[in-house]
Design an enzyme around this catalytic site. Structure first.
Site, PDB file in Angstrom:
ATOM      1  N   ALA A  79       1.100  -1.299  -0.006  1.00  0.00           N
ATOM      2  CA  ALA A  79       0.163  -0.055  -0.028  1.00  0.00           C
ATOM      3  C   ALA A  79       0.937   1.217   0.023  1.00  0.00           C
ATOM      4  O   ALA A  79       0.376   2.246  -0.521  1.00  0.00           O
ATOM      5  CB  ALA A  79      -1.002   0.140   1.010  1.00  0.00           C
ATOM      6  N   THR A  80       2.184   1.339   0.785  1.00  0.00           N
ATOM      7  CA  THR A  80       2.984   2.575   0.782  1.00  0.00           C
ATOM      8  C   THR A  80       3.161   2.925  -0.854  1.00  0.00           C
ATOM      9  O   THR A  80       3.148   4.028  -1.194  1.00  0.00           O
ATOM     10  CB  THR A  80       4.308   2.150   1.499  1.00  0.00           C
ATOM     11  OG1 THR A  80       4.001   1.650   2.839  1.00  0.00           O
ATOM     12  CG2 THR A  80       5.213   3.201   1.214  1.00  0.00           C
ATOM     13  N   ASN A 161      -5.619   3.627  10.808  1.00  0.00           N
ATOM     14  CA  ASN A 161      -4.882   2.377  11.448  1.00  0.00           C
ATOM     15  C   ASN A 161      -4.564   2.616  12.850  1.00  0.00           C
ATOM     16  O   ASN A 161      -4.662   1.330  13.416  1.00  0.00           O
ATOM     17  CB  ASN A 161      -3.493   2.285  10.577  1.00  0.00           C
ATOM     18  CG  ASN A 161      -2.778   3.512  10.753  1.00  0.00           C
ATOM     19  OD1 ASN A 161      -3.209   4.429  10.447  1.00  0.00           O
ATOM     20  ND2 ASN A 161      -1.561   3.427  11.310  1.00  0.00           N
ATOM     21  N   GLN A 189      -6.444  -0.923   5.557  1.00  0.00           N
ATOM     22  CA  GLN A 189      -7.088  -1.377   6.811  1.00  0.00           C
ATOM     23  C   GLN A 189      -8.457  -1.833   6.701  1.00  0.00           C
ATOM     24  O   GLN A 189      -8.725  -2.787   7.491  1.00  0.00           O
ATOM     25  CB  GLN A 189      -7.079  -0.203   7.829  1.00  0.00           C
ATOM     26  CG  GLN A 189      -5.518   0.154   8.507  1.00  0.00           C
ATOM     27  CD  GLN A 189      -5.186  -0.959   9.267  1.00  0.00           C
ATOM     28  OE1 GLN A 189      -5.678  -1.894   9.889  1.00  0.00           O
ATOM     29  NE2 GLN A 189      -3.665  -1.034   9.384  1.00  0.00           N
ATOM     30  N   CYS A 336       7.884   6.392  16.840  1.00  0.00           N
ATOM     31  CA  CYS A 336       9.238   6.777  17.400  1.00  0.00           C
ATOM     32  C   CYS A 336      10.132   7.403  16.434  1.00  0.00           C
ATOM     33  O   CYS A 336      10.281   6.808  15.388  1.00  0.00           O
ATOM     34  CB  CYS A 336       9.884   5.363  17.804  1.00  0.00           C
ATOM     35  SG  CYS A 336      11.732   5.641  18.658  1.00  0.00           S
TER      36      CYS A 336
HETATM   37  N1  PMP Z   1      -2.041   2.720   4.785  1.00  0.00           N
HETATM   38  C1  PMP Z   1      -2.587   2.133   5.853  1.00  0.00           C
HETATM   39  C2  PMP Z   1      -3.626   2.861   6.355  1.00  0.00           C
HETATM   40  C3  PMP Z   1      -1.922   1.451   6.787  1.00  0.00           C
HETATM   41  O1  PMP Z   1      -2.194   0.797   7.938  1.00  0.00           O
HETATM   42  C4  PMP Z   1      -0.646   0.841   6.111  1.00  0.00           C
HETATM   43  C5  PMP Z   1       0.216  -0.318   6.707  1.00  0.00           C
HETATM   44  N2  PMP Z   1       0.494   0.133   8.411  1.00  0.00           N
HETATM   45  C6  PMP Z   1       0.106   1.232   4.985  1.00  0.00           C
HETATM   46  C7  PMP Z   1      -1.066   2.094   4.121  1.00  0.00           C
HETATM   47  C8  PMP Z   1       1.012   0.594   4.358  1.00  0.00           C
HETATM   48  O2  PMP Z   1       0.992  -0.467   3.784  1.00  0.00           O
HETATM   49  P1  PMP Z   1       2.119  -1.433   3.451  1.00  0.00           P
HETATM   50  O3  PMP Z   1       2.998  -2.115   4.618  1.00  0.00           O
HETATM   51  O4  PMP Z   1       1.405  -2.561   2.622  1.00  0.00           O
HETATM   52  O5  PMP Z   1       2.970  -0.491   2.703  1.00  0.00           O
END
Ligand code: PMP
Length: 393
Positions: A79-80, A161, A189, A336
């Site tokens: 997702a990033t 999240n 999420q 952190c």
């Molecule tokens: N968006 C949200 C709302 C998330 O909770 C997360 C992961 N914590 C991400 C994006 C990033 O996802 P990924 O680990 O697949 O890069």
């Protein structure tokens, strides 16, 4: 025994919002693609074509989970990357879109690309949230209703999240479109936790993360409504895979696992949602029965099922988690940075002061979480809180 279940001597895992263990069906589907059927899905020979067919099926399964069209699915590393592709790809130097709106409570994978774009001349406007974390249509309308603005993009996490609040997407999409803007939804999420339908929501883009829905880590997707794809500037250039939008060899075994996870999620989403809501209710009732003082952070009802963000007044979250560590794994809302603990931007955006924000713990449940485990977890929490109060007199 379900192999997803943790060994009995481990602390109880209550951090499913950070990642979920791959489902047995997912691992079974992936293994052949790590062994004898392994091939590059972009090769023209028999082995390559067989892998390409598996990729097609995975793409269909991912599209089906969100009610989208398979040709709209662009596989990414997670997702990033999908959030980066959506924001940078649509607000690129060559495009006409030059304005981005996002809430104060967004995940870093939206905030950081926004910061980068702001340095590159894109106008970034922050949307304030209510104390429950909700963005209401009136706030969005007020932010969009100013003259002379160029078309832009609204980027929005569906389920937060940290605090679990779910945004009212269809109303926000309608508002965005009324002002000529696009809506990108981060559903990392919420996918698999609540039913999702890109057409009913009427969003333009949506990102997904496989490891949040019992699939493997290292893969995700950006869904782009097919007739918008030519407006998206790729961020990775190379062999032209994924319709030219994301170059690089797609890892077949990960895509197959993601597809299997999506199919399972679609089959189970209603039953999983109900069960997760029940688990959360059990946890809260047990806390009350133990006479533990707590405050539920986020929206009381419009929230991710099985997601509890709880403040225990007078109890530092770090101290509580340290005492609980042998019994359970949960997380704080603190991030952190450079070795220094700072209160989470999400909690601060809700109006919590530094101290209150340092007293918040996130417990998130999953398919393997059992009611009896939660009762035990609450007992441990009550004892630990009692000890902290004794210590502080
Ligand atoms: N968006 C949200 C709302 C998330 O909770 C997360 C992961 N914590 C991400 C994006 C990033 O996802 P990924 O680990 O697949 O890069």
């Amino acid at each position: 025994m379900n192999s997803m279940a943790a060994p009995a001597n481990e602390p109880l895992y209550l951090d499913f919002a950070s990642t979920t263990p791959p489902a047995d069906e997912v691992v079974d589907a992936m293994l052949p693609w790590l062994r004898h059927t392994h091939a590059n899905p972009h090769s023209e020979h028999f082995h390559g074509r067989r892998a390409a067919l598996a990729l097609d099926s995975a793409r269909e399964a991912v599209a089906a989970l969100i009610g989208g069209q398979p040709e709209g699915v662009v596989f990414t590393s997670g997702a990033t990357e999908a959030n980066n592709l959506a924001l940078k790809g649509l607000l690129s130097a060559t495009g006409s879109r030059k304005h981005l709106w996002l809430a104060d409570t967004e995940h870093k994978s939206l905030r950081e690309p926004a910061r980068h774009l702001s340095g590159a001349g894109v106008m970034v406007t922050r949307l304030a949230v209510q104390s429950t974390g909700l963005i209401d249509v009136a706030t969005l309308t007020a932010a969009l209703d100013t003259p002379g603005r160029t078309p832009g993009l609204i980027a929005m996490g569906h389920g937060n999240n940290e605090i679990g609040t779910l945004q009212p997407l269809p109303a926000l999409a309608e508002c965005a479109h009324a002002y000529g803007h696009l809506l990108h939804v981060d559903a990392a999420q919420s996918a698999g936790r609540v039913p999702l339908d890109v057409e009913a929501i009427d969003c333009d883009l949506m990102c997904l993360s496989s490891h949040k829905l019992y699939g493997p880590a290292g893969i995700g997707a950006l869904y782009v409504v097919p007739d918008l794809q030519d407006q998206l500037e790729p961020q990775l250039h190379g062999g032209g895979q994924e319709g030219g939008l994301r170059s690089g060899t797609v890892p077949t075994f990960l895509a197959v696992g993601f597809g299997a996870a999506a199919t399972l999620a679609l089959q189970r989403v209603i039953q999983d949602t109900e069960r997760q809501q029940r688990l959360a209710a059990v946890f809260l009732a047990a806390l009350s029965a133990q006479r533990v003082a707590f405050q539920l952070i986020g929206h009381p009802t419009q929230r991710l099922p099985g997601h509890l963000s709880l403040r225990f007044p007078g109890v530092e979250a770090e101290d509580l988690l340290a005492l609980l560590a042998p019994a359970l794994s949960a997380s704080t809302g603190a991030a952190c940075a450079a070795g220094e603990l700072r209160a989470s931007h999400v909690l601060r955006a809700l109006g919590l002061d530094e101290r209150a924000a340092s007293e918040v713990i996130r417990f998130t449940f999953g398919r393997t979480t059992r009611e009896e485990d939660l009762r035990l977890a609450v007992e441990c929490t009550a004892v630990a809180i009692g000890r902290i109060h004794e210590r502080s007199g």
